[in-house]
Design a protein around this motif. Sequence first.
Motif, mmCIF file in Angstrom:
data_model
loop_
_atom_site.group_PDB
_atom_site.id
_atom_site.type_symbol
_atom_site.label_atom_id
_atom_site.label_comp_id
_atom_site.label_asym_id
_atom_site.label_seq_id
_atom_site.Cartn_x
_atom_site.Cartn_y
_atom_site.Cartn_z
ATOM 1 N N ALA A 1 28.700 43.913 45.638
ATOM 2 C CA ALA A 1 29.418 42.716 46.067
ATOM 3 C C ALA A 1 29.315 41.703 44.931
ATOM 4 N N VAL A 2 30.471 41.263 44.434
ATOM 5 C CA VAL A 2 30.530 40.339 43.302
ATOM 6 C C VAL A 2 31.013 38.991 43.825
ATOM 7 N N PHE B 1 44.508 45.678 37.512
ATOM 8 C CA PHE B 1 44.545 44.346 38.123
ATOM 9 C C PHE B 1 43.971 43.309 37.165
ATOM 10 N N ARG B 2 42.838 43.628 36.553
ATOM 11 C CA ARG B 2 42.202 42.720 35.578
ATOM 12 C C ARG B 2 43.133 42.452 34.401
ATOM 13 N N ASP B 3 43.728 43.506 33.873
ATOM 14 C CA ASP B 3 44.588 43.346 32.696
ATOM 15 C C ASP B 3 45.859 42.567 33.044
ATOM 16 N N THR B 4 46.336 42.732 34.259
ATOM 17 C CA THR B 4 47.520 41.989 34.690
ATOM 18 C C THR B 4 47.220 40.494 34.758
ATOM 19 N N ALA C 1 35.624 39.081 35.600
ATOM 20 C CA ALA C 1 36.387 40.083 34.856
ATOM 21 C C ALA C 1 35.560 41.314 34.483
ATOM 22 N N GLU C 2 34.310 41.112 34.113
ATOM 23 C CA GLU C 2 33.505 42.258 33.664
ATOM 24 C C GLU C 2 33.234 43.256 34.782
ATOM 25 N N HIS C 3 33.488 42.841 36.032
ATOM 26 C CA HIS C 3 33.258 43.727 37.181
ATOM 27 C C HIS C 3 34.559 44.296 37.750
ATOM 28 N N MET D 1 32.899 51.553 45.223
ATOM 29 C CA MET D 1 33.845 50.504 45.594
ATOM 30 C C MET D 1 33.141 49.154 45.588
ATOM 31 N N LYS D 2 33.834 48.144 45.031
ATOM 32 C CA LYS D 2 33.245 46.811 44.911
ATOM 33 C C LYS D 2 33.997 45.808 45.780
ATOM 34 N N LEU D 3 33.256 44.859 46.321
ATOM 35 C CA LEU D 3 33.843 43.690 46.957
ATOM 36 C C LEU D 3 33.842 42.552 45.947
ATOM 37 N N ILE D 4 34.997 41.910 45.775
ATOM 38 C CA ILE D 4 35.105 40.731 44.916
ATOM 39 C C ILE D 4 35.346 39.541 45.838
ATOM 40 N N ILE D 5 34.421 38.593 45.848
ATOM 41 C CA ILE D 5 34.455 37.520 46.841
ATOM 42 C C ILE D 5 34.421 36.161 46.143
ATOM 43 N N PRO D 6 35.590 35.572 45.861
ATOM 44 C CA PRO D 6 35.608 34.208 45.308
ATOM 45 C C PRO D 6 35.181 33.203 46.385
#
Length: 348
Positions: free
Chosen positions: A52-53, A177-180, A97-99, A1-6
């Motif tokens: 974490a990204v 989600f990425r493709d959307t 996106a790559e993640h 599982m990854k965290l995506i943190i903008p």
Amino acid sequence: MKLIIPMAGRGTRLRPHTHVTPKPLLPVLGITIVERIVRTFVNLVPHKITDAVFVLGDFPAEVQEKLTEMCTKMGIDSEFGFQKEALGTAHAVYCAAEHLDGELIVIFADTLFYTHEPLNTEADIVAYVKQVTDPRRFGVVARDEEGRVTELIEKPNHDRFKEALIGIYYIKNGAQFRDTIAHMMENKLVGTRGEYEVTDALDMMMKAGAALETASVTDWLDCGTLSALAETTQFILDREGNQLFGDLINTTIIEPVYVGPGVTIRDSVIGPYTSIESGAEVNGSVVKHSIIFSNAEVADVVMDRSFIGHSAVIKQSAFSANIGDHTVIEYLTKPSTGVHKPPTGATS
């Protein structure tokens, strides 16, 4: 599982303290905002957080180094994406996106929260929400008469739906989600603010058959403005209590107070609701309801409801102020402040 943190935003509402330090790296009682968020999910989710990204803006290399060090300490790999222009929340996420594959938790890093609800990783999408009195300032969850989530609405012009979205989402199928988002951007499907929104992407996924559930938080703490940061600091001081790690010499502490490692305080009265970050020095002063950031120096000062920036130097004054990083303020004539040094032995 990854965290995506903008976290590419400049934190303009927290200036001058974000001129040097990105908002999510500001400390709250010795722990940065972003680390508190990551810790929450390391403890909350049933699966191991592997990555974490972080989506960054034009920040110095030191920011990546600090985030990498933080992740290493928690046994998580760190990855980075970069957002060169602000085109919306979905665009910020897509900069990584790559993640974007597998299970994701998307977190916008200016909010702290507490919850008692376990994360349901069997759901397609989980949106974290908080009941609010006036939902018109927020994105909200809309439900039908049977309680099923039907759509996400940005800043409704009515108060029918009162579950505010706090900006944290679990997404089981990260590739979808990425493709959307890619479809939105290719077809310029922007929201009402003219930007690509995460809520619009999740709406599209629901229309394609994904089911969205909610998880409630008990407390939702904003860190996006100075007043909000002060309120959040006060809330966490009440929750976590006194934490005194520095050297207190002939000093009175009025709880609750945080004093970080490497802090030296002499002949002063500190508190209540005051946070003094690592390496700061306070002499002959009265400090209450204030935040003093790391390595600042305060001497012969009376301050209330103030913010003193990293490595700032303030001497001989009485005020309520917001002083930025590396500022130096000295008075040639010491003003009459009415400060009385505490008696010898009045330490705590």
